[in-house]
Design a protein around this motif. Structure first.
Motif, PDB file in Angstrom:
ATOM      1  N   GLU A 387      36.459  28.264  58.270  1.00  0.00           N
ATOM      2  CA  GLU A 387      36.726  29.670  58.561  1.00  0.00           C
ATOM      3  C   GLU A 387      35.686  30.623  57.999  1.00  0.00           C
ATOM      4  O   GLU A 387      35.826  31.840  58.115  1.00  0.00           O
ATOM      5  N   HIS A 389      32.132  32.663  57.908  1.00  0.00           N
ATOM      6  CA  HIS A 389      31.374  33.314  58.981  1.00  0.00           C
ATOM      7  C   HIS A 389      29.998  32.682  59.152  1.00  0.00           C
ATOM      8  O   HIS A 389      29.484  31.998  58.260  1.00  0.00           O
ATOM      9  N   GLN A 392      25.774  37.523  59.782  1.00  0.00           N
ATOM     10  CA  GLN A 392      26.351  38.839  59.571  1.00  0.00           C
ATOM     11  C   GLN A 392      27.448  39.187  60.568  1.00  0.00           C
ATOM     12  O   GLN A 392      28.165  40.159  60.385  1.00  0.00           O
ATOM     13  N   GLY A 393      27.581  38.417  61.644  1.00  0.00           N
ATOM     14  CA  GLY A 393      28.568  38.738  62.673  1.00  0.00           C
ATOM     15  C   GLY A 393      29.965  38.297  62.294  1.00  0.00           C
ATOM     16  O   GLY A 393      30.236  37.846  61.187  1.00  0.00           O
ATOM     17  N   ARG A 394      30.884  38.403  63.254  1.00  0.00           N
ATOM     18  CA  ARG A 394      32.276  38.028  63.030  1.00  0.00           C
ATOM     19  C   ARG A 394      32.552  36.586  63.446  1.00  0.00           C
ATOM     20  O   ARG A 394      33.659  36.096  63.264  1.00  0.00           O
ATOM     21  N   GLU A 395      31.561  35.919  64.025  1.00  0.00           N
ATOM     22  CA  GLU A 395      31.758  34.546  64.483  1.00  0.00           C
ATOM     23  C   GLU A 395      31.957  33.614  63.299  1.00  0.00           C
ATOM     24  O   GLU A 395      31.278  33.706  62.276  1.00  0.00           O
ATOM     25  N   ARG A 396      32.896  32.691  63.428  1.00  0.00           N
ATOM     26  CA  ARG A 396      33.193  31.718  62.377  1.00  0.00           C
ATOM     27  C   ARG A 396      32.647  30.347  62.759  1.00  0.00           C
ATOM     28  O   ARG A 396      32.417  30.064  63.937  1.00  0.00           O
ATOM     29  N   ASN A 431      27.714  31.461  55.514  1.00  0.00           N
ATOM     30  CA  ASN A 431      28.601  32.602  55.290  1.00  0.00           C
ATOM     31  C   ASN A 431      27.880  33.771  54.620  1.00  0.00           C
ATOM     32  O   ASN A 431      28.408  34.884  54.555  1.00  0.00           O
TER      33      ASN A 431
END
Length: 448
Positions: A387, A389, A392-396, A431
């Motif tokens: 879980e 990231h 820097q994005g929101r993608e996990r 992450n």
């Protein structure tokens, strides 16, 4: 908890506990200090200032509270100076009741006359009763004991009881008292720091004891399987988290492995994880497995959890004595990863994934039979590993990203501890820093 600060005059002079003491500007002491605290700042709505006894000496004058039943006859002079040449404020209290009103967070040191009678004590009782009373009233303040000249034994006993030092009344002068105040304040600060350090060490020892319960030694005597594990709590500076795991070998040669995750990251969740892990080991060694074992664990969780909304996910694997087959049960948990030489790493089937423990009364957890082969690596993990990231994005990362990562690391020849260390470090790097969730990973290898 800070004590509300009474209205005091913000001047470097002797302050009396008497109600009618006059201000230099005319009027009573109360009338001259309606908007100013003893430190020269306006108190908040509760009457508190932000300074504490242990750290407010850098920017404010030292404040002495003299507890003495004859302030008029006291040898204390009003122009005491600290080491920086600033005046030392002096407040006076004729008894312990007045002292309680004047004992605020901006007071740094207490000068106590040991001849002062303690409430509820006669002269024939404990000679240091008044000191014990003050130490109980002001555990965070430095205390100087004032005694008669030649009564060194009583002064030494006062230090043993808890005072920072003692002084003779007949030999006291402003310079000596100023130095004694500074010494007492610094000694109390040092004692407080040492006490906090000792308390921190005790907490660390308790955490390590709990950690030994959370991170058990696997019981694999007689098995040819190799074991490795990595654990990283999500809480800052914590040793414990809500993740837990265990591995045992039963007398018939079957190797049982388990990994689980209690929702949340606090000490209560960590304690519940330890309880579930110990219960799982006991039930497994008693011969339970599959649906019967998980149903009993759910009962344990329901009885031990602090809130009805707390649940736990779990993955259990029982590997046959020949090491070529395994039974798999999932209770709301991610499916294990299987890696074999010459074949890409893949997730084991998760179609029959049952609900997490603690969600549905009377739930069932089907046991699936899986083929492992002659040589393999089986990785069990918690969702903290997938879980994090990516950049820097929101993608996990997700299970697909983790699978590709392990495939590459496995192809590079990484095995055991090296593989787990590389996997956890890469997930953290992707992450962009430490992971916020707990991470637990265990790896079982079979090499013919």
């Amino acid at each position: 908890m800070p004590v509300p600060i009474p209205r005091q005059r913000a001047i470097p002079a002797v302050e009396s506990g008497q109600a009618q003491a006059a201000s230099p500007h005319g009027g009573s002491a109360e009338e001259s200090a309606k908007d100013v605290s003893p430190t020269g700042r306006t108190p908040d709505t509760a009457g508190n200032t932000t300074d504490k006894v242990e750290n407010n000496t850098a920017h404010t004058n030292l404040t002495l509270l003299l507890i003495e039943d004859d302030p008029a006859g006291s040898p204390i002079v009003p122009d005491l100076l600290d080491q920086a040449g600033k005046p030392i404020r002096v407040r006076t209290a004729r008894n312990l009741t007045e002292a309680g009103r004047l004992l605020t967070d901006d007071v740094h040191c207490i000068l106590l006359d040991l001849a002062l009678p303690a409430p509820g004590h006669s002269d024939s009782e404990d000679e240091l009763a008044v000191l014990r009373h003050v130490l109980e009233l002001a555990p965070r303040h430095a205390v100087l004991a004032l005694t008669a000249s030649g009564d060194a034994e009583r002064g030494a006993e006062a230090v043993r009881v808890g005072a920072q030092d003692y002084l003779f009344r007949d030999e006291l002068d402003g310079r000596l008292l100023s130095r004694a105040i500074r010494y007492a304040v610094e000694r109390k600060r040092s004692e407080s720091a040492e006490r906090r350090l000792a308390e921190g060490r005790l907490r660390a020892q308790e955490n390590r004891r709990l950690e030994r319960g959370l991170l058990p030694t696997p019981l694999l005597e007689g098995s040819t399987l190799r074991f490795a594990a990595r654990y990283r709590p999500g809480r800052s500076r914590a040793l414990l988290g809500g993740d837990f795991y265990d591995v045992v070998r039963t007398p018939d040669g079957t190797v049982h492995a388990m990994i689980g995750d209690v929702c949340g990251h606090g000490p209560d969740e960590a304690a519940l994880g330890v309880e579930l892990r110990i219960a799982w080991r006991a039930l497994t060694l008693a011969g339970l497995c599959g649906d019967q074992l998980l149903g009993t664990l759910q009962q344990v969780l329901e009885h031990e959890r602090a809130d009805d909304e707390i649940f736990a996910t779990l993955c259990t694997v029982d590997i046959a004595p020949d090491g070529r087959r395994a039974g798999l049960c999932l209770a709301g948990h991610p499916s294990p990863l299987l890696a074999r030489p010459g074949k890409p790493a893949r997730l084991l089937p998760y179609d029959n994934n049952g609900p997490a423990l603690g969600l549905l009364p009377g739930a069932r957890w089907p046991r699936m039979q899986v083929e492992l082969g002659a040589e393999w690596s089986l990785m069990l993990y918690t969702d903290g590993l997938i879980e994090g990231h990516i950049g820097q994005g929101r993608e996990r990362l997700g299970q697909d990203g983790m699978t590709e990562m392990v495939r590459r690391q496995f192809a590079e020849g990484l095995r055991g501890e090296q593989l787990l260390r590389a996997a956890v470090n890469e997930v953290r790097d992707l992450n962009g820093g430490e992971l916020t969730d707990d991470v637990a990973v265990l790896l079982l290898d079979r090499v013919p």
